[in-house]
Design a protein around this motif. Structure first.
Motif, short mmCIF file in Angstrom:
data_model
loop_
_atom_site.label_atom_id
_atom_site.label_comp_id
_atom_site.label_asym_id
_atom_site.label_seq_id
_atom_site.Cartn_x
_atom_site.Cartn_y
_atom_site.Cartn_z
N LYS A 80 30.24 -1.77 7.67
CA LYS A 80 29.71 -3.04 8.21
C LYS A 80 29.49 -4.00 7.04
N SER A 81 29.47 -5.30 7.35
CA SER A 81 29.37 -6.28 6.26
C SER A 81 28.06 -6.12 5.47
N ASP A 82 26.99 -5.61 6.11
CA ASP A 82 25.73 -5.45 5.37
C ASP A 82 25.65 -4.10 4.65
N GLY A 83 26.73 -3.29 4.73
CA GLY A 83 26.77 -2.01 4.00
C GLY A 83 25.83 -0.96 4.56
N SER A 84 25.33 -1.17 5.80
CA SER A 84 24.34 -0.22 6.33
C SER A 84 24.98 1.02 6.95
N GLY A 85 26.31 1.00 7.11
CA GLY A 85 26.99 2.16 7.72
C GLY A 85 28.39 1.78 8.11
N PRO A 86 29.16 2.74 8.65
CA PRO A 86 30.52 2.41 9.09
C PRO A 86 30.48 1.53 10.34
N ASP A 87 31.47 0.66 10.47
CA ASP A 87 31.55 -0.21 11.64
C ASP A 87 32.24 0.54 12.77
N LYS B 16 23.37 2.93 1.22
CA LYS B 16 24.48 1.99 1.18
C LYS B 16 25.79 2.70 1.50
N VAL B 17 26.67 2.01 2.22
CA VAL B 17 28.02 2.53 2.46
C VAL B 17 28.99 1.48 1.98
N GLU B 18 29.92 1.85 1.09
CA GLU B 18 30.87 0.85 0.59
C GLU B 18 32.27 1.46 0.51
N PRO B 19 33.30 0.61 0.60
CA PRO B 19 34.67 1.14 0.52
C PRO B 19 34.99 1.52 -0.92
N PRO B 20 35.97 2.42 -1.11
CA PRO B 20 36.36 2.75 -2.49
C PRO B 20 36.97 1.53 -3.16
N ALA B 21 36.95 1.49 -4.51
CA ALA B 21 37.53 0.35 -5.24
C ALA B 21 39.01 0.23 -4.89
N GLU B 22 39.48 -1.03 -4.75
CA GLU B 22 40.91 -1.27 -4.46
C GLU B 22 41.73 -0.71 -5.61
#
Ligand code: AMP
Length: 250
Positions: free
Chosen positions: A20-27, A219-225
């Motif tokens: 999710k855009s706020d990094g609170s979890g997966p969308d 926090k949940v974030e995608p891996p680095a591009e």
């Protein structure tokens, strides 16, 4: 022999999950949900035990929101006999799931409990182990072969660099690895029949289990591009880049 199988509702393995855009979890908005693939293998193993005349009843249990019924119905279409939904809107963590499953085990008294080795959403790999400890049962995790022999079960486990076979007295907990079997597809007639199979609903309160979360996701974030690769002209250029740009050799 009664076999209890735990089936978890997770994001389908083909979906590319985004935070999710706020990094609170997966969308999870409008995302396809399915049975966790390792749980599908667990159902298949239980159904094969029934087909061999070893298991007499296969009970599929799922814990979570009302829509987990869909995954129980899939398990019923694959050959399970009846389903149990432990319904809650609480975000269940592995310890709470293990406690709820222990309460269901106390009620149902299965001889064998089969779970997936891991859920592909949380990647926890904890529930089977915790359940075995709470229920005082032996555990055979990462199973690639399961053989019932009287009042015990031999489980061949996939471990680093080889295979290990353990013998557990029943009742026991087994968690499935990828190579245990290849799950069948549910046929249309079986999907129709599954709609009529019994599905009971329980609540954590009825089972006397406190499901309050113990772990907070910060926090949940995608891996680095990943950067695009380049072609080097010579070995000397490669060594230079490894030394001075990537700084992985000196
Ligand atoms: P985990 O410890 O979360 O990686 O999950 C391992 C296995 O525990 C899964 O493959 C399921 O068999 C079972 N499990 C975990 N959560 C649930 C749930 N909410 N409902 C049913 N089974 C579950």
């Amino acid at each position: 022999m009664k076999v209890l199988v735990a089936v978890k509702r997770v994001v389908d393995y083909n979906v590319k999950v985004r935070p999710k855009s706020d990094g609170s979890g997966p969308d999870l908005n409008n995302v396809k949900m399915s049975i966790n693939p390792f749980c599908e293998i667990a159902v298949e193993e239980a159904v094969r035990l029934k087909e061999k005349g070893i298991a007499t009843e296969v009970v599929a249990v799922s814990l979570g929101a009302k829509n987990c019924q869909e995954q129980i119905r899939t398990a019923l279409a694959l050959g399970a006999d009846r389903g149990i939904l432990v319904e809650t809107d609480e975000d269940l963590q592995p310890l709470a799931v293990a406690k709820l499953l222990k309460a269901v085990v106390d009620k149902e008294e299965p001889q064998l409990v089969i779970l997936g080795k891991q859920s592909i959403d949380g990647d926890n790999n904890q529930t089977g182990q915790m359940l075995a400890a709470l229920a005082g049962m032996g555990q055979g995790t990462f199973a690639s072969e399961v053989a019932i022999d009287g009042d015990s079960v031999s489980v061949t486990r996939e471990i680093d660099g080889g295979l290990q076979t353990v013998k557990l007295s029943l009742p026991a907990v087994v968690t499935t690895d990828l190579r245990l079997n290849e799950p069948r597809y549910a046929s249309l007639p079986n999907i129709m029949k599954a709609k009529k199979k019994p599905l009971d609903t329980l609540t954590p309160d009825e089972l006397g289990v406190d499901v309050a979360p113990r772990v907070k996701t910060l926090k949940v974030e995608p891996p680095a591009e990943r950067q695009a690769g380049i072609k080097v002209e010579s070995v000397a250029e490669l060594v230079d880049k490894l030394k001075n740009e990537a700084k992985v050799i000196s």
